[in-house]
Write a protein that holds these residues in place. Structure first.
Motif, PDB file in Angstrom:
ATOM      1  N   LEU A 167       0.865  -1.173   0.000  1.00 52.82           N
ATOM      2  CA  LEU A 167       0.000   0.000   0.000  1.00 52.82           C
ATOM      3  C   LEU A 167       0.899   1.220   0.000  1.00 52.82           C
ATOM      4  N   ALA A 168       0.701   2.114  -0.948  1.00 53.02           N
ATOM      5  CA  ALA A 168       1.613   3.239  -1.120  1.00 53.02           C
ATOM      6  C   ALA A 168       0.860   4.548  -1.221  1.00 53.02           C
ATOM      7  N   GLY A 169       1.357   5.537  -0.502  1.00 51.87           N
ATOM      8  CA  GLY A 169       0.854   6.896  -0.586  1.00 51.87           C
ATOM      9  C   GLY A 169       2.014   7.844  -0.808  1.00 51.87           C
ATOM     10  N   PRO A 170       1.766   9.126  -0.789  1.00 56.19           N
ATOM     11  CA  PRO A 170       2.836  10.095  -1.039  1.00 56.19           C
ATOM     12  C   PRO A 170       3.980  10.027  -0.035  1.00 56.19           C
ATOM     13  N   VAL A 296      -2.631   3.801  -2.802  1.00 55.76           N
ATOM     14  CA  VAL A 296      -2.588   2.925  -3.970  1.00 55.76           C
ATOM     15  C   VAL A 296      -2.162   1.524  -3.538  1.00 55.76           C
ATOM     16  N   ASN A 297      -2.876   0.526  -4.037  1.00 55.10           N
ATOM     17  CA  ASN A 297      -2.515  -0.872  -3.827  1.00 55.10           C
ATOM     18  C   ASN A 297      -1.629  -1.294  -4.998  1.00 55.10           C
ATOM     19  N   VAL A 298      -0.388  -1.664  -4.705  1.00 54.99           N
ATOM     20  CA  VAL A 298       0.569  -2.058  -5.737  1.00 54.99           C
ATOM     21  C   VAL A 298       0.929  -3.523  -5.528  1.00 54.99           C
ATOM     22  N   THR A 299       0.942  -4.311  -6.592  1.00 53.03           N
ATOM     23  CA  THR A 299       1.367  -5.702  -6.485  1.00 53.03           C
ATOM     24  C   THR A 299       2.822  -5.801  -6.932  1.00 53.03           C
TER      25      THR A 299
END
Length: 345
Positions: A167-170, A296-299
């Motif tokens: 899970l990624a944010g700024p 954002v959900n990143v795989t």
């Protein structure tokens, strides 16, 4: 060609458009996609929607400021069409019934997801951005996976543990080492091998997809106060600390175990590039509390790029005009940035 037989070698990344799966058409996916097009259409990152032309058209007509929708027959038409309108690849479709999920919509969501991934694996798109789906609805049409991440691992020919959710944010990136399992099962699932395996995937992905030359990984504890030297549990001493030492011996900059109540403080967050957490909520609560609108959900670990907004279908507000598109916009932007990072790498 069955999607599961497409090899990693075919997953070429270029400046091609991104493929967007429509998600459950009764949710907010269609409207946040349309809002994202309004925001991003002039910024040089083209994308197209896979399937659901009637859904997108119906949703677009209900918006205060509709945009032009362009039907395309092939993914190769998307780049040129994007300058004039939102390209939608013709295929499976459904009726636009916001807030009223059903089997027809679930079948469209599954088709769109599978075909979006296929487009990337065949080199027709540079990455896939997945709109939110309903797992319970997908199960009714034969989707036999806990979530989209596990599906992506399977179609790419990987074991479930080879695809890592981040899970990624700024300002924050978190990774749950265990995901959709009962909290009571977590202690029995974590192991030195699991921690090392997923940390290595995160380390490699941060280098390749995010351009971080020397990633710093914070490893959380499991128990309160990281077990307080075994007083509140011994997983830190028995499992987590040996894994951290093994990672260091392999040249991975990992530290911890950091108590969960300290890991996400203002002082700690600048000290790492990603935090590896022992269970689902330990990783997702801080992202959703601090950066929900841009999460954002990143795989990680896939031969393809996949991002998704870190929110659900929101059936209760679909079609009301209340949906916030910022997470979808962030997911599209991040997928484009990752594609360009892979080209540079």
């Amino acid at each position: 060609m069955p999607i599961s037989n497409i090899t990693k070698a075919n997953a070429a990344v270029s400046t091609l458009p991104l493929a967007l799966s429509i998600g459950d058409p009764a949710g907010i996916g269609p409207e946040v996609i349309l809002s994202a097009y309004h925001e991003l259409k002039g910024l040089g990152q083209p994308f197209f929607v896979v399937g659901g032309f009637d859904v997108i058209r119906g949703c677009n007509e209900a918006l205060p400021v509709p945009c032009k929708i362009i039907a395309i027959a092939e993914a190769s038409e998307a780049q040129e069409a994007f300058n004039d309108g939102l390209p939608v690849l013709l295929g499976a479709d459904a009726s636009y019934t916001p807030g009223k999920p059903g089997d027809e919509g679930a079948a469209l969501a599954l088709h769109s997801l599978a075909e979006a991934v296929r487009a990337v694996l065949l080199g027709k798109a540079s990455g896939v951005v997945t709109a939110p789906v309903s797992k319970s609805q997908l199960a009714k049409v034969g989707f036999d996976f806990p979530g989209q991440t596990e599906f992506l691992a399977s179609v790419c020919g990987l074991a479930p543990d080879d695809a890592v959710m981040m899970l990624a944010g700024p300002t924050l990136r978190t990774v749950p080492l265990t995901v959709h399992v009962a909290l009571s099962a977590v202690a029995g699932l974590i192991s030195p091998e699991l921690i090392q395996h997923k940390a290595a995937i995160v380390d490699a992905a941060l280098k390749r997809d995010f351009g971080i030359a020397s990633p710093r990984l914070a490893i959380s504890g499991l128990n309160p106060h990281s077990g307080e030297n075994g007083q509140f549990g011994d997983e830190e001493v028995r499992v987590i600390e040996p894994a951290i030492e093994a990672l260091k011996s392999k040249g991975i900059d990992a530290f911890g175990p950091v108590p969960g109540d300290a890991l996400f403080t203002k002082i700690m967050r600048p000290q790492y590039d990603a935090a590896l957490c022992m269970y689902h909520d330990q990783a997702l609560i801080p992202i959703k509390a601090l950066e929900f609108d841009q999460g954002v959900n990143v795989t990680l670990g896939l031969p393809i790029i996949r991002t998704s907004p870190d929110h659900g279908t929101a059936f209760d507000i679909a079609g009301t005009g209340k949906a916030d598109a910022n997470a979808m916009i962030a997911a599209i932007r991040m997928a484009g940035q990752m594609a360009r990072a892979r080209v540079r790498a």
